[in-house]
Scaffold this motif. Structure first.
Motif, PDB file in Angstrom:
ATOM      1  N   ILE A   1     -40.840  -1.713 -39.142  1.00  0.00           N
ATOM      2  CA  ILE A   1     -40.836  -0.243 -39.177  1.00  0.00           C
ATOM      3  C   ILE A   1     -39.802   0.251 -40.189  1.00  0.00           C
ATOM      4  O   ILE A   1     -40.063   1.159 -40.976  1.00  0.00           O
ATOM      5  CB  ILE A   1     -40.541   0.326 -37.764  1.00  0.00           C
ATOM      6  CG1 ILE A   1     -41.711   0.019 -36.831  1.00  0.00           C
ATOM      7  CG2 ILE A   1     -40.274   1.828 -37.812  1.00  0.00           C
ATOM      8  CD1 ILE A   1     -41.386   0.195 -35.359  1.00  0.00           C
ATOM      9  N   ALA A   2     -38.623  -0.374 -40.164  1.00  0.00           N
ATOM     10  CA  ALA A   2     -37.570   0.028 -41.104  1.00  0.00           C
ATOM     11  C   ALA A   2     -38.047  -0.142 -42.544  1.00  0.00           C
ATOM     12  O   ALA A   2     -37.798   0.716 -43.397  1.00  0.00           O
ATOM     13  CB  ALA A   2     -36.305  -0.801 -40.859  1.00  0.00           C
ATOM     14  N   LYS A   3     -38.748  -1.232 -42.794  1.00  0.00           N
ATOM     15  CA  LYS A   3     -39.254  -1.470 -44.150  1.00  0.00           C
ATOM     16  C   LYS A   3     -40.282  -0.409 -44.531  1.00  0.00           C
ATOM     17  O   LYS A   3     -40.229   0.156 -45.620  1.00  0.00           O
ATOM     18  CB  LYS A   3     -39.869  -2.867 -44.233  1.00  0.00           C
ATOM     19  CG  LYS A   3     -39.606  -3.526 -45.576  1.00  0.00           C
ATOM     20  CD  LYS A   3     -40.282  -4.885 -45.700  1.00  0.00           C
ATOM     21  CE  LYS A   3     -39.588  -5.946 -44.853  1.00  0.00           C
ATOM     22  NZ  LYS A   3     -40.350  -7.226 -44.849  1.00  0.00           N
ATOM     23  N   GLU A   4     -41.193  -0.115 -43.584  1.00  0.00           N
ATOM     24  CA  GLU A   4     -42.213   0.909 -43.856  1.00  0.00           C
ATOM     25  C   GLU A   4     -41.579   2.269 -44.167  1.00  0.00           C
ATOM     26  O   GLU A   4     -42.055   3.019 -45.000  1.00  0.00           O
ATOM     27  CB  GLU A   4     -43.131   1.077 -42.634  1.00  0.00           C
ATOM     28  CG  GLU A   4     -44.183  -0.019 -42.492  1.00  0.00           C
ATOM     29  CD  GLU A   4     -44.740  -0.108 -41.063  1.00  0.00           C
ATOM     30  OE1 GLU A   4     -45.158  -1.215 -40.680  1.00  0.00           O
ATOM     31  OE2 GLU A   4     -44.721   0.924 -40.331  1.00  0.00           O
ATOM     32  N   LEU A   5     -40.496   2.568 -43.459  1.00  0.00           N
ATOM     33  CA  LEU A   5     -39.851   3.879 -43.628  1.00  0.00           C
ATOM     34  C   LEU A   5     -38.756   3.842 -44.695  1.00  0.00           C
ATOM     35  O   LEU A   5     -38.079   4.845 -44.926  1.00  0.00           O
ATOM     36  CB  LEU A   5     -39.248   4.345 -42.291  1.00  0.00           C
ATOM     37  CG  LEU A   5     -40.230   4.542 -41.128  1.00  0.00           C
ATOM     38  CD1 LEU A   5     -39.486   4.930 -39.854  1.00  0.00           C
ATOM     39  CD2 LEU A   5     -41.265   5.615 -41.478  1.00  0.00           C
ATOM     40  N   ASP A   6     -38.547   2.675 -45.302  1.00  0.00           N
ATOM     41  CA  ASP A   6     -37.477   2.473 -46.279  1.00  0.00           C
ATOM     42  C   ASP A   6     -36.110   2.872 -45.701  1.00  0.00           C
ATOM     43  O   ASP A   6     -35.334   3.591 -46.316  1.00  0.00           O
ATOM     44  CB  ASP A   6     -37.768   3.262 -47.572  1.00  0.00           C
ATOM     45  CG  ASP A   6     -36.852   2.815 -48.703  1.00  0.00           C
ATOM     46  OD1 ASP A   6     -36.360   1.673 -48.656  1.00  0.00           O
ATOM     47  OD2 ASP A   6     -36.611   3.621 -49.625  1.00  0.00           O
ATOM     48  N   LEU A   7     -35.846   2.395 -44.505  1.00  0.00           N
ATOM     49  CA  LEU A   7     -34.568   2.678 -43.842  1.00  0.00           C
ATOM     50  C   LEU A   7     -33.813   1.367 -43.585  1.00  0.00           C
ATOM     51  O   LEU A   7     -34.427   0.320 -43.352  1.00  0.00           O
ATOM     52  CB  LEU A   7     -34.814   3.372 -42.491  1.00  0.00           C
ATOM     53  CG  LEU A   7     -35.292   4.825 -42.535  1.00  0.00           C
ATOM     54  CD1 LEU A   7     -35.671   5.298 -41.132  1.00  0.00           C
ATOM     55  CD2 LEU A   7     -34.236   5.745 -43.148  1.00  0.00           C
ATOM     56  N   PRO A   8     -32.479   1.436 -43.587  1.00  0.00           N
ATOM     57  CA  PRO A   8     -31.700   0.248 -43.215  1.00  0.00           C
ATOM     58  C   PRO A   8     -31.716   0.029 -41.703  1.00  0.00           C
ATOM     59  O   PRO A   8     -32.120   0.917 -40.939  1.00  0.00           O
ATOM     60  CB  PRO A   8     -30.287   0.587 -43.694  1.00  0.00           C
ATOM     61  CG  PRO A   8     -30.251   2.072 -43.829  1.00  0.00           C
ATOM     62  CD  PRO A   8     -31.650   2.573 -43.976  1.00  0.00           C
ATOM     63  N   LEU A   9     -31.272  -1.167 -41.298  1.00  0.00           N
ATOM     64  CA  LEU A   9     -31.166  -1.498 -39.874  1.00  0.00           C
ATOM     65  C   LEU A   9     -29.703  -1.464 -39.444  1.00  0.00           C
ATOM     66  O   LEU A   9     -28.822  -1.943 -40.161  1.00  0.00           O
ATOM     67  CB  LEU A   9     -31.711  -2.903 -39.607  1.00  0.00           C
ATOM     68  CG  LEU A   9     -33.220  -3.107 -39.649  1.00  0.00           C
ATOM     69  CD1 LEU A   9     -33.538  -4.600 -39.538  1.00  0.00           C
ATOM     70  CD2 LEU A   9     -33.918  -2.343 -38.521  1.00  0.00           C
ATOM     71  N   ASN A  10     -29.446  -0.930 -38.244  1.00  0.00           N
ATOM     72  CA  ASN A  10     -28.110  -0.918 -37.647  1.00  0.00           C
ATOM     73  C   ASN A  10     -28.160  -1.948 -36.505  1.00  0.00           C
ATOM     74  O   ASN A  10     -28.808  -1.720 -35.487  1.00  0.00           O
ATOM     75  CB  ASN A  10     -27.815   0.501 -37.129  1.00  0.00           C
ATOM     76  CG  ASN A  10     -26.332   0.802 -37.084  1.00  0.00           C
ATOM     77  OD1 ASN A  10     -25.543  -0.051 -36.666  1.00  0.00           O
ATOM     78  ND2 ASN A  10     -25.951   2.005 -37.482  1.00  0.00           N
ATOM     79  N   VAL A  11     -27.515  -3.103 -36.719  1.00  0.00           N
ATOM     80  CA  VAL A  11     -27.836  -4.308 -35.949  1.00  0.00           C
ATOM     81  C   VAL A  11     -26.719  -4.778 -35.013  1.00  0.00           C
ATOM     82  O   VAL A  11     -25.554  -4.906 -35.413  1.00  0.00           O
ATOM     83  CB  VAL A  11     -28.173  -5.482 -36.908  1.00  0.00           C
ATOM     84  CG1 VAL A  11     -28.602  -6.730 -36.126  1.00  0.00           C
ATOM     85  CG2 VAL A  11     -29.250  -5.085 -37.906  1.00  0.00           C
ATOM     86  N   HIS A  12     -27.114  -5.080 -33.786  1.00  0.00           N
ATOM     87  CA  HIS A  12     -26.250  -5.671 -32.769  1.00  0.00           C
ATOM     88  C   HIS A  12     -26.571  -7.165 -32.694  1.00  0.00           C
ATOM     89  O   HIS A  12     -27.730  -7.559 -32.731  1.00  0.00           O
ATOM     90  CB  HIS A  12     -26.591  -4.993 -31.429  1.00  0.00           C
ATOM     91  CG  HIS A  12     -26.027  -5.638 -30.194  1.00  0.00           C
ATOM     92  ND1 HIS A  12     -24.976  -5.095 -29.494  1.00  0.00           N
ATOM     93  CD2 HIS A  12     -26.403  -6.751 -29.514  1.00  0.00           C
ATOM     94  CE1 HIS A  12     -24.718  -5.863 -28.432  1.00  0.00           C
ATOM     95  NE2 HIS A  12     -25.558  -6.865 -28.419  1.00  0.00           N
TER      96      HIS A  12
END
Ligand SMILES: [Zn+2]
Length: 284
Positions: free
Chosen positions: A146-157
């Motif tokens: 989804i992040a790739k589709e929306l061109d957004l970074p991931l905030n990861v735990h």
């Protein structure tokens, strides 16, 4: 302003400040005094704060907060690898948790600065077998897509899962990721650095030998600041607040042997590179 800056009488703080890249400002802990919490964070030089989500039930609250504090609170929506089933009872995330979240992510996609908080948590009390781990992996893979589709970074735990998390992100071709409060070995973190990932450091670094070792190894060019409020404060069991971003910055400046001003400039530039939508918060 941070104490050491006040002492040094540094004036450039008007031009630049800190970014809290991972904060649970929607937590109930802040319901009563959020105005004061935000004001006091601005007084120490906080410019912007990324509000991360853990489950679909808090998405609307995060969006509302971002509208109440425009240009300061920036929303991230995502499904955390650990989900509450009832008060005091938690389990690993499953795809069904994501199904409830997807329509709301779609609705607000243009407002988001990242997808998060997502990740893997292999703490034994949340995962008892391979199927539990696999469920978490599927939830993370889907959110990476989804992040790739929306061109957004991931905030990861990642907890007790540093290596599997970084490997999964790389396998999925994730290019933009923040690893928050990373608890893995520095050698594993360096694999993330090679992949271009950033690592955010919480105020609990003052009481965590593991995080101190991590900061020694990580290049400043891959370090961001976070508070993870209300968790991971400088004192255990005390509510953490975004104003404690100073504690992280001051500690990093000591470990790295650079000025607090340098830590501020570099970490804020890093945050802007990773989260370009923050630009509206940073005055030239
Ligand atoms: Zn968090």
């Amino acid at each position: 302003m941070c104490l050491r800056m006040r002492e040094a009488n540094v004036l450039v703080v008007d031009m630049l400040g800190f970014v809290d890249c991972h904060c649970h400002i929607s937590a109930r802990d802040f319901d009563k005094d959020i105005e004061e919490v935000i004001d006091s964070s601005k007084q120490v030089g906080l410019l912007a704060l990324l509000a991360v989500a853990e489950h679909a039930g808090e998405f609307e609250k995060i969006i509302e907060l971002s509208q109440r504090f425009p240009g300061f609170i920036f929303p991230c929506l995502g499904v955390h690898p650990v989900q509450d089933v009832s008060p005091g009872q938690q389990r690993g995330a499953r795809l069904q948790d994501l199904n409830a979240a997807l329509p709301i992510i779609e609705k607000y996609k243009d407002h988001l600065v990242a997808i998060g908080e997502v990740g893997l948590d292999f703490t034994p009390r949340y995962v008892s077998n391979d199927a539990d781990k696999d469920n978490q992996r599927q939830v993370l893979v889907r959110q990476a897509q989804i992040a790739k589709e929306l061109d957004l970074p991931l905030n990861v735990h990642s907890r007790s899962a540093g290596r599997p998390t970084i490997h999964l992100l790389k396998e999925q071709g994730v290019e933009k990721a923040l690893l928050h409060a990373f608890d893995g070995k520095p050698s594993v973190a360096m694999e993330g650095v090679k992949a271009g990932y950033f690592f955010s450091i919480p105020p609990s670094i003052v009481r965590s030998e593991q995080k101190q070792k991590l900061v020694k190894q990580l290049p400043l060019e891959n370090i961001c600041l976070e508070t993870d409020s209300p968790a991971l404060g400088p004192e255990k069991q005390v509510r953490n607040e975004p104003k404690n971003i100073c504690v992280s910055a001051e500690y990093i400046s000591k470990v790295k042997g650079v000025s607090l001003q340098t830590v501020m400039e570099v970490t804020t530039q890093n945050a802007l590179r990773l989260f370009p939508k923050l630009k509206s918060a940073i005055r030239p």
